[in-house]
Design a protein around this motif. Structure first.
Motif, PDB file in Angstrom:
ATOM      1  N   SER A  98       0.765  -1.148   0.125  1.00  0.00           N
ATOM      2  CA  SER A  98      -0.173  -0.119  -0.048  1.00  0.00           C
ATOM      3  C   SER A  98       0.759   1.033  -0.094  1.00  0.00           C
ATOM      4  CB  SER A  98      -1.009   0.033   1.100  1.00  0.00           C
ATOM      5  OG  SER A  98      -1.546   1.180   1.397  1.00  0.00           O
ATOM      6  N   GLN A 103      -0.519   4.862  -1.478  1.00  0.00           N
ATOM      7  CA  GLN A 103      -1.951   4.815  -0.808  1.00  0.00           C
ATOM      8  C   GLN A 103      -1.980   5.258   0.687  1.00  0.00           C
ATOM      9  OE1 GLN A 103      -3.457   0.917  -1.325  1.00  0.00           O
ATOM     10  NE2 GLN A 103      -3.747   1.224  -3.574  1.00  0.00           N
ATOM     11  N   SER A 104      -2.716   5.666   1.060  1.00  0.00           N
ATOM     12  CA  SER A 104      -2.954   6.267   2.461  1.00  0.00           C
ATOM     13  C   SER A 104      -3.115   5.210   3.414  1.00  0.00           C
ATOM     14  CB  SER A 104      -4.126   7.358   2.413  1.00  0.00           C
ATOM     15  OG  SER A 104      -4.438   7.562   3.851  1.00  0.00           O
ATOM     16  N   ASP A 105      -2.425   5.201   4.431  1.00  0.00           N
ATOM     17  CA  ASP A 105      -2.655   4.233   5.701  1.00  0.00           C
ATOM     18  C   ASP A 105      -4.204   4.311   6.052  1.00  0.00           C
ATOM     19  OD1 ASP A 105       0.018   3.635   5.466  1.00  0.00           O
ATOM     20  OD2 ASP A 105       0.465   4.691   7.380  1.00  0.00           O
ATOM     21  N   GLU A 106      -4.912   5.071   5.791  1.00  0.00           N
ATOM     22  CA  GLU A 106      -6.392   5.192   6.451  1.00  0.00           C
ATOM     23  C   GLU A 106      -7.104   4.175   5.417  1.00  0.00           C
ATOM     24  OE1 GLU A 106      -4.798   8.627   6.012  1.00  0.00           O
ATOM     25  OE2 GLU A 106      -4.283   8.248   8.229  1.00  0.00           O
ATOM     26  N   ASP A 107      -6.662   4.083   4.209  1.00  0.00           N
ATOM     27  CA  ASP A 107      -7.512   3.435   3.240  1.00  0.00           C
ATOM     28  C   ASP A 107      -7.343   1.453   3.599  1.00  0.00           C
ATOM     29  OD1 ASP A 107      -8.110   5.553   1.923  1.00  0.00           O
ATOM     30  OD2 ASP A 107      -6.567   5.392   0.479  1.00  0.00           O
ATOM     31  N   LEU A 108      -6.160   1.461   4.432  1.00  0.00           N
ATOM     32  CA  LEU A 108      -6.081   0.063   4.838  1.00  0.00           C
ATOM     33  C   LEU A 108      -7.058  -0.463   5.908  1.00  0.00           C
ATOM     34  CD1 LEU A 108      -2.126  -0.026   5.058  1.00  0.00           C
ATOM     35  CD2 LEU A 108      -3.715  -1.256   3.367  1.00  0.00           C
ATOM     36  N   ASN A 109      -7.196  -1.494   5.671  1.00  0.00           N
ATOM     37  CA  ASN A 109      -8.157  -2.281   6.924  1.00  0.00           C
ATOM     38  C   ASN A 109      -7.187  -2.832   8.020  1.00  0.00           C
ATOM     39  OD1 ASN A 109     -10.372  -3.081   8.508  1.00  0.00           O
ATOM     40  ND2 ASN A 109     -10.947  -4.665   7.138  1.00  0.00           N
TER      41      ASN A 109
END
Length: 191
Positions: A98, A103-109
């Motif tokens: 990611s 990609q942003s860490d916030e987009d990860l689950n």
């Protein structure tokens, strides 16, 4: 320095693809090679034919075999670092991919706790990578080959199918010499 390490990873990826390896290892090596090519597009540019003697190819193959062993040991060490943080390799790789993709860490689950584990593991892995880079450079130089020449041969191997065939043949011969149990023993009289 990281450029040399990246080149070494490329060389090892090439060699690993030529040798017997598991599909997971080959996929990982190919992924690392693709990542490196994306990071340093200048290496993809065709260059003039590089002359490589059989002696240099034999030396390159021997060095690459040693470096592959170093890489395998370091991979196990890195896996241990991740596992010691009580983080699965799947989660670690998910976060790493990611971030590589921007990609942003916030987009990860992924939990904040796992993110902290990832950061700690990444620090340990970075330290191992530096040690491995130094060891690989030292091993190349111990074989009386400069890092620049190793790099030149590596790039030439990626671009020259004839050179690829030559190194494959040399490596097969070297592997045959390393496996004396594979030779047939003379058969005596049978009663």
């Amino acid at each position: 320095m990281m450029k040399y390490f990246s080149l070494l990873v490329l060389a090892l990826s090439f060699i690993a693809c030529q040798s017997d390896s598991t599909p997971e290892q080959s996929a990982s090596d190919q992924s690392m090679q693709q990542d490196q090519m994306q990071q340093d597009p200048m290496q993809q540019q065709p260059t003039a034919q590089t002359d490589v003697s059989d002696e240099e190819l034999e030396q390159f193959a021997e060095i690459s075999s040693e470096l592959q062993g170093v890489q395998m040991e370091s991979q196990q060490e890195m896996i241990t670092i991740v596992e010691d943080e009580d983080l699965t390799l799947e989660v670690y790789n998910q976060i790493a991919e990611s971030r590589h993709m921007g990609q942003s860490d916030e987009d990860l689950n992924v939990s904040s706790e796992d993110m902290e584990k990832y950061e700690r593991a990444s620090e340990g892995i970075a330290a191992v990578e530096l040690e491995v880079e130094e060891e690989m450079e030292e091993r190349i130089e111990n074989h009386d080959m400069s890092l620049d020449r190793f790099r030149e041969i590596n790039v030439a191997l990626q671009q020259d199918p004839e050179l690829q065939q030559r190194i494959q043949q040399i490596m097969q011969e070297q592997q045959g010499m390393q496996q004396p149990g594979m030779q047939q023993e003379p058969q005596g009289d049978q009663y």
